[in-house]
Design a protein around this motif. Structure first.
Motif, PDB file in Angstrom:
ATOM      1  N   ARG A  48       0.843  -1.204   0.000  1.00 52.91           N
ATOM      2  CA  ARG A  48       0.000   0.000   0.000  1.00 52.91           C
ATOM      3  C   ARG A  48       0.880   1.257   0.000  1.00 52.91           C
ATOM      4  O   ARG A  48       0.547   2.260  -0.636  1.00 52.91           O
ATOM      5  CB  ARG A  48      -0.923   0.010   1.216  1.00 52.91           C
ATOM      6  N   ARG A 135       2.115   8.755  -8.443  1.00 54.65           N
ATOM      7  CA  ARG A 135       1.815   7.454  -9.037  1.00 54.65           C
ATOM      8  C   ARG A 135       2.346   7.433 -10.468  1.00 54.65           C
ATOM      9  O   ARG A 135       2.526   8.475 -11.095  1.00 54.65           O
ATOM     10  CB  ARG A 135       0.315   7.195  -9.052  1.00 54.65           C
ATOM     11  N   GLU A 144       0.355  13.146  -2.439  1.00 59.54           N
ATOM     12  CA  GLU A 144       0.642  12.995  -1.009  1.00 59.54           C
ATOM     13  C   GLU A 144       1.382  14.225  -0.503  1.00 59.54           C
ATOM     14  O   GLU A 144       2.391  14.642  -1.082  1.00 59.54           O
ATOM     15  CB  GLU A 144       1.505  11.739  -0.812  1.00 59.54           C
ATOM     16  N   ARG A 194      -3.261  12.386   1.992  1.00 60.15           N
ATOM     17  CA  ARG A 194      -3.527  12.186   0.573  1.00 60.15           C
ATOM     18  C   ARG A 194      -4.159  13.450   0.003  1.00 60.15           C
ATOM     19  O   ARG A 194      -5.089  14.013   0.590  1.00 60.15           O
ATOM     20  CB  ARG A 194      -4.458  10.995   0.358  1.00 60.15           C
ATOM     21  N   ASP A 300      -6.116   5.681   1.499  1.00 64.48           N
ATOM     22  CA  ASP A 300      -6.475   5.999   0.119  1.00 64.48           C
ATOM     23  C   ASP A 300      -7.968   6.261  -0.068  1.00 64.48           C
ATOM     24  O   ASP A 300      -8.417   6.468  -1.198  1.00 64.48           O
ATOM     25  CB  ASP A 300      -6.038   4.867  -0.813  1.00 64.48           C
TER      26      ASP A 300
END
Length: 352
Positions: A48, A135, A144, A194, A300
């Motif tokens: 994760r 990502r 983040e 996040r 998330d």
């Protein structure tokens, strides 16, 4: 004679572990195999933290023996090193992501999407995983915000906890954010939030600086945002530059290269007052994970807007005359950045 090895099943992959009995942590007698088994035991958590993120590998192929040191830009003759580019002999199933450094150069970094990648990297001597806050499908827009509470000489983990539990948590609540705290694996505390991936690294770093300045205003006797170490004093430094491009933090569940094999441990806000970072190690974390699972499993579930912090950036500049702060020394000169010269070395005007 051929190197001894074992093969382990990780998902759909068979991962070879060479020299599995090689001791990585002499003080604890922990072997390479036990390092790999640790990462498998916390598999959901480490994945994760790393999933689809370009990740720098901190490799200690000789283990954490007395006198071992990490290579740096100044001295590249250390026993351990950071690997930013995927190794040339990586299996074809290792996924990568192309990232751009502040220098303008690019690289293909390891980008885990399955647990087998973590096991493969651990076999290479990777103890600590350093993921980017992006990502692979959008490497220019972080998802983040990272709040790094870094104790300076004269302060300790308890001081970092005090800041996290008071001013940091209060400000998160004021902003409507949900933060997820973890130990650094050393003396610090990290809190992750996040965010929606629609702002640049420059904007996220500016937001982190505004957050840090507000915490400093709320706890001026214990918190500093001063970039130069000689100015910080015995305070907790909030390292806003950890949000700059190509700056990374040890991931949740990463092993840290210290003799007793500590790990960076996700914790809950309710646990944090009683947390002792020495309690979280390669030997103790698997049982905790088996009992509690990943206490950051909901991280998330929701992403937040940076707009409230970017409004604080504007207010800091307009109402308080607070502009940008220096970037790390390996960065090119950035727009709006002040002089990157530590105060004690700045030339003073001569008299007469």
């Amino acid at each position: 004679m051929a190197s001894p090895f074992i093969e382990i099943q990780v998902g759909e992959r068979i991962v070879k572990i060479t020299n599995p009995d090689k001791v990585y942590f002499p003080e604890r007698g922990l072997t390479k195999r036990q390092v790999v088994e640790y990462y498998l035991a916390v598999g959901d958590g480490i994945l994760r933290a790393l999933r689809s993120r370009p990740t720098t590998l901190e490799r200690w192929p000789g283990g954490v023996f007395e006198g071992a040191k990490l290579s740096t830009r100044v001295d590249n003759k250390g026993d351990a090193f950071y690997q930013k580019r995927v190794p040339k002999n990586a299996p074809d199933w290792i996924t990568t992501a192309r990232i751009d450094f502040p220098s303008g150069r690019s690289a293909d970094e390891v980008c885990p999407v399955e647990l087998a990648t973590v096991a493969w990297a651990a076999n290479l001597g990777t103890l600590t995983f350093h993921p980017w806050p992006v990502r692979s499908d959008d490497v220019d827009h972080p998802d983040e915000l990272r709040i790094d509470l870094d104790p300076q000489p004269g302060t300790d983990f308890d001081d970092a906890k005090k800041v996290a539990l008071s001013a940091v948590r209060e400000l998160l609540d004021d902003l409507g954010y949900v933060g997820y705290p973890k130990t650094s694996g050393s003396r610090g505390v990290h809190i992750y939030v996040r965010i929606e991936p629609r702002w640049t690294f420059t904007e996220v770093r500016a937001a982190a600086l505004a957050f840090a300045r507000e915490v400093e205003r709320r706890m001026p006797d214990l918190v500093t945002t001063k970039w130069w170490k000689e100015e910080r004093g015995e305070e907790i430094f909030i390292d806003f530059n950890q949000n700059a491009r190509d700056r990374t933090i040890a991931s949740a569940y990463s092993i840290r290269p210290r003799p007793h094999a500590p790990v960076s441990a996700p914790v809950t806000w309710e646990e944090l007052p009683d947390v002792d970072p020495e309690d979280f190690t390669v030997e103790t974390m698997p049982a905790r994970f088996a009992a509690l699972g990943d206490v950051h499993a909901t991280i998330d579930d929701r992403a937040f807007s940076l707009e409230p912090l970017l409004e604080m950036v504007e207010r800091d500049e307009a109402d308080r005359g607070l502009g940008d702060m220096p970037y790390p020394p390996n960065y090119p000169k950035m727009p709006g950045e002040p002089k990157r010269v530590q105060p004690s070395k700045e030339a003073r005007p001569t008299s007469g």
